[in-house]
Design a protein around this motif. Structure first.
Motif, PDB file in Angstrom:
ATOM      1  N   CYS A  39      32.849  39.534  45.635  1.00 23.75           N
ATOM      2  CA  CYS A  39      33.364  38.172  45.656  1.00 23.75           C
ATOM      3  C   CYS A  39      34.035  37.847  44.319  1.00 23.75           C
ATOM      4  CB  CYS A  39      32.244  37.180  45.941  1.00 23.75           C
ATOM      5  SG  CYS A  39      32.815  35.458  46.061  1.00 23.75           S
ATOM      6  N   PRO A  40      35.335  38.019  44.208  1.00 18.23           N
ATOM      7  CA  PRO A  40      36.026  37.741  42.936  1.00 18.23           C
ATOM      8  C   PRO A  40      35.887  36.292  42.481  1.00 18.23           C
ATOM      9  CG  PRO A  40      37.436  38.992  44.440  1.00 18.23           C
ATOM     10  CD  PRO A  40      36.255  38.541  45.235  1.00 18.23           C
ATOM     11  N   ALA A  43      32.536  35.903  40.912  1.00 12.92           N
ATOM     12  CA  ALA A  43      32.515  36.715  39.697  1.00 12.92           C
ATOM     13  C   ALA A  43      33.226  35.993  38.557  1.00 12.92           C
ATOM     14  CB  ALA A  43      33.175  38.068  39.962  1.00 12.92           C
ATOM     15  N   ALA A  44      34.358  35.352  38.859  1.00  9.85           N
ATOM     16  CA  ALA A  44      35.073  34.591  37.832  1.00  9.85           C
ATOM     17  C   ALA A  44      34.244  33.404  37.362  1.00  9.85           C
ATOM     18  CB  ALA A  44      36.422  34.126  38.385  1.00  9.85           C
TER      19      ALA A  44
END
Length: 293
Positions: A39-40, A43-44
């Protein structure tokens, strides 16, 4: 955690904050770390939260030091790695010593040595020698692929969601993917001379490998590999010392036929593989702790 449906969830601001300051419970932290792999967006969010902590400042200093010490081209690569190279690096890391280091040359040496004995040295029992050694080759690969002796970051990896039995099985699969086809092909190229079929060792090799993984949950990888490999070599080589000088390979081939040939022998190996798998699944929690040997 917020849920879009029964299968999808995303981290809330409160969850991320507790993770960043270290107050999140360990099981929840592991679950979050596993979710971040795919899950980008989350993560960000976690990355921004961690950068705002004291740990974030330290990480920034380490990153700047690494980039400052690297050549310009390498710095650009670290800052923005190509997706294909990044995936390749993760694959090589997950495969471990199965595709790097001294293990792969050792497997090639076994295959080439058997061919040299069979054709260069004129040894009629070269296939028998290969079939006697082949089942313990993947066992040795497992012993060299997982544990504190194999990975300098073992303690860190073992504590992550990607570690434990999952990583052990990944590296075992890489070991089998290299050794099984290579040694089987070598056996096919060697003269048969009354020995079992070149592929007869595959099921025994798989059973010994799974047995090693199951036993490793009790005593560690190297001890387990030594026990299974030593047991196999003693069993298959027991009749050999009493054979006359010229009949050693013949006696070895006869013993291998007892171990490999027929539905009964192969069925016993299949049952051993199933039982080892069941024990390994039952002992899976042991891989969530550090294997010290």
């Amino acid at each position: 955690m917020t849920h879009g449906n029964a299968r999808v969830w995303h981290a809330t601001a409160g969850l991320v904050a507790r993770y960043a300051d270290g107050s999140l419970a360990e099981p929840d932290a592991w679950s979050l770390e596993k979710h971040l792999e795919s899950c980008p967006g989350c993560a960000a969010l976690v990355s921004r939260a961690v950068r705002g902590t004291a740990a974030g400042a330290v990480l920034d200093e380490v990153r700047e030091a690494v980039l400052g010490a690297a050549p310009a081209g390498a710095a650009r690569s670290v800052a923005a790695p190509a997706p294909a190279l990044s995936r390749l690096a993760r694959l090589l890391w997950a495969a471990g010593p199965a595709v790097r280091g001294a293990w792969l040359p050792a497997v090639l040496l076994v295959a080439v040595g058997a061919m040299v004995l069979g054709y260069g040295g004129g040894v009629p029992g070269a296939r028998a020698l290969l079939l006697a050694i082949a089942p313990v080759v993947p066992v040795a690969g497992v012993a060299l692929s997982y544990g504190p002796h194999a990975d300098p970051l073992y303690e860190v990896v073992a504590a992550s969601p990607a570690g434990g039995l999952r990583l052990a099985l990944t590296r075992t699969a890489a070991v089998l993917a290299v050794s099984l086809p290579l040694l089987t092909l070598t056996g096919l190229l060697l003269p048969a001379s009354g020995t079992p079929a070149a592929a007869a060792w595959l099921l025994p090799g798989l059973a010994l490998t799974l047995g090693t993984l199951a036993l490793a949950s009790f005593v560690g990888c190297r001890t387990a590999a030594g026990a299974t490999a030593g047991g196999w070599l003693c069993a298959v080589g027991a009749p050999v010392p009493g054979a006359p000088g010229g009949e050693i390979t013949t006696r070895l081939a006869e013993q291998l036929s007892r171990c490999f040939d027929g539905a009964g022998a192969q069925g016993a190996w299949a049952a051993a593989a199933v039982l080892s798998t069941a024990l390994l699944m039952a002992r899976r929690p042991a891989y969530d702790h550090l294997l010290r040997r």
